[in-house]
Design a protein around this motif. Structure first.
Motif, mmCIF file in Angstrom:
data_model
loop_
_atom_site.group_PDB
_atom_site.id
_atom_site.type_symbol
_atom_site.label_atom_id
_atom_site.label_comp_id
_atom_site.label_asym_id
_atom_site.label_seq_id
_atom_site.Cartn_x
_atom_site.Cartn_y
_atom_site.Cartn_z
ATOM 1 N N ILE A 177 -2.749 -1.034 -6.005
ATOM 2 C CA ILE A 177 -2.947 0.422 -5.080
ATOM 3 C C ILE A 177 -2.737 1.570 -6.102
ATOM 4 O O ILE A 177 -3.720 2.443 -6.113
ATOM 5 C CB ILE A 177 -2.037 0.433 -4.092
ATOM 6 C CG1 ILE A 177 -2.437 -0.775 -3.135
ATOM 7 C CG2 ILE A 177 -2.134 2.023 -3.481
ATOM 8 C CD1 ILE A 177 -3.844 -0.306 -2.325
ATOM 9 N N GLU A 178 -1.697 1.546 -6.933
ATOM 10 C CA GLU A 178 -1.534 2.589 -7.973
ATOM 11 C C GLU A 178 -2.535 3.096 -8.921
ATOM 12 O O GLU A 178 -3.071 4.161 -8.971
ATOM 13 C CB GLU A 178 -0.058 2.425 -8.772
ATOM 14 C CG GLU A 178 0.344 3.472 -9.790
ATOM 15 C CD GLU A 178 1.259 2.995 -10.653
ATOM 16 O OE1 GLU A 178 2.033 3.961 -11.012
ATOM 17 O OE2 GLU A 178 1.761 1.854 -10.596
ATOM 18 N N LEU A 181 4.066 5.560 -5.612
ATOM 19 C CA LEU A 181 4.161 5.476 -7.050
ATOM 20 C C LEU A 181 3.115 6.534 -7.535
ATOM 21 O O LEU A 181 3.470 7.111 -8.931
ATOM 22 C CB LEU A 181 3.752 4.200 -7.641
ATOM 23 C CG LEU A 181 4.879 3.018 -7.327
ATOM 24 C CD1 LEU A 181 3.945 1.616 -7.863
ATOM 25 C CD2 LEU A 181 5.853 3.072 -8.262
ATOM 26 N N VAL A 182 2.001 6.883 -6.989
ATOM 27 C CA VAL A 182 1.047 7.852 -7.432
ATOM 28 C C VAL A 182 1.532 9.239 -7.171
ATOM 29 O O VAL A 182 1.487 9.966 -8.069
ATOM 30 C CB VAL A 182 -0.442 7.490 -6.743
ATOM 31 C CG1 VAL A 182 -1.367 8.488 -6.953
ATOM 32 C CG2 VAL A 182 -1.017 6.202 -7.374
ATOM 33 N N ILE A 183 1.714 9.635 -5.782
ATOM 34 C CA ILE A 183 1.930 11.028 -5.628
ATOM 35 C C ILE A 183 3.127 11.435 -6.008
ATOM 36 O O ILE A 183 3.433 12.792 -5.926
ATOM 37 C CB ILE A 183 1.870 11.120 -3.893
ATOM 38 C CG1 ILE A 183 3.121 10.254 -3.219
ATOM 39 C CG2 ILE A 183 0.656 10.716 -3.407
ATOM 40 C CD1 ILE A 183 3.205 10.576 -1.731
ATOM 41 N N THR A 184 4.251 10.620 -6.468
ATOM 42 C CA THR A 184 5.415 11.191 -7.061
ATOM 43 C C THR A 184 5.420 11.401 -8.413
ATOM 44 O O THR A 184 6.409 11.499 -9.122
ATOM 45 C CB THR A 184 6.439 10.298 -6.567
ATOM 46 O OG1 THR A 184 6.292 8.892 -6.974
ATOM 47 C CG2 THR A 184 6.934 10.357 -5.216
ATOM 48 N N THR A 230 0.759 -1.012 -0.173
ATOM 49 C CA THR A 230 0.098 0.001 0.084
ATOM 50 C C THR A 230 0.765 1.246 0.078
ATOM 51 O O THR A 230 0.583 2.202 -0.900
ATOM 52 C CB THR A 230 -1.023 0.049 1.017
ATOM 53 O OG1 THR A 230 -1.766 -1.135 1.063
ATOM 54 C CG2 THR A 230 -1.779 1.312 1.303
ATOM 55 N N PRO A 231 1.802 1.330 0.984
ATOM 56 C CA PRO A 231 2.699 2.479 1.019
ATOM 57 C C PRO A 231 3.496 2.723 -0.521
ATOM 58 O O PRO A 231 3.615 3.782 -0.872
ATOM 59 C CB PRO A 231 3.636 2.682 2.051
ATOM 60 C CG PRO A 231 3.419 1.019 2.544
ATOM 61 C CD PRO A 231 2.273 0.581 2.199
ATOM 62 N N ILE A 232 3.855 1.594 -0.955
ATOM 63 C CA ILE A 232 4.627 1.646 -2.178
ATOM 64 C C ILE A 232 3.864 2.232 -3.388
ATOM 65 O O ILE A 232 4.053 3.024 -3.979
ATOM 66 C CB ILE A 232 5.197 0.457 -2.635
ATOM 67 C CG1 ILE A 232 6.472 -0.259 -1.728
ATOM 68 C CG2 ILE A 232 5.923 0.332 -4.012
ATOM 69 C CD1 ILE A 232 6.871 -1.547 -1.884
#
Length: 216
Positions: free
Chosen positions: A107-108, A37-40, A31-33
């Motif tokens: 998640i991404e 991937l999305v916010i960056t 999940t954090p990975i």
């Protein structure tokens, strides 16, 4: 029938143990990975091309290994973590390693479905990046995340069956050792039926839950 149940029930318990633990760990790490991937990504709330590329490459490398090859290639790592490379507990290690990059992409994709207008509105109201992640991105994409977890569980069940080929235990091991090697077609059929019921139950439950929490 009693003999059949005495073989299937313990193997089913082993499969549930492997699938639940490996999926839980994969969700906690993946999940954090996936969020990173999305916010960056370009034009997102914490754009960072270098960081995004690093995580993207790592995830792509992790997803490029066929599970059987991955399971065999990380035997020293597995032995270092749990002290053995055979059995249900040992199988959790490669199952988790294989599932983390898969779930990260899940998640991404789920977070990317969130309308950019909602994110921009949150920024306009002064929300911090952390607030946008936990109060906008995750809640808005929760139905897709639930469906993603459902897909992941089904995927891990398939992996766990393959793990039986190399002594991982569970229904896959039962089907190979007792069904295939001993030419017990009846056991093979029942093992397949149990796996089908498991997959159908998970898929239907996940779909129902996703619909219930969908606010759109």
């Amino acid at each position: 029938m009693d003999k059949l149940l005495s073989l299937i029930i313990p193997s089913l318990q082993e499969t549930l143990y492997m699938v639940s633990i490996s999926t839980l760990i994969a969700v906690l790490i993946g999940t954090p990975i996936g969020i990173i991937l999305v916010i960056t990504r370009k034009n997102h709330i914490m754009e960072n091309k270098g960081l995004h590329n690093i995580f993207s490459y790592i995830v792509n490398i992790g997803r490029s290994f066929p599970f059987i090859i991955l399971m065999i290639s990380i035997i020293p790592f597995t032995r270092g973590i749990v002290g053995t490379s055979i059995g249900t507990t040992a199988a959790i290690v490669p199952l988790t390693v294989a599932t983390i990059p898969f779930f990260s992409r899940i998640i991404e994709n789920a977070l990317l479905e969130v309308n950019k207008g909602v994110i921009e509105a949150s920024q306009a109201m002064g929300a911090t990046n952390l607030q946008i992640i936990y109060k906008v991105l995750i809640p808005e994409s929760m139905p897709a995340i639930i469906l993603g977890i459902t897909i992941t569980l089904v995927n891990v069940i398939g992996y766990s069956a393959m793990a039986g080929a190399v002594g991982g235990g569970g229904l896959g091991d039962l089907a190979i050792r007792y069904g295939y090697h001993r030419f017990d077609k009846n056991l093979m059929i029942w093992t397949v039926l149990v796996l089908i019921v498991m997959v159908q139950f998970i898929q239907i439950s996940g779909t129902i839950l996703a619909k219930k929490i969908d606010r759109r």
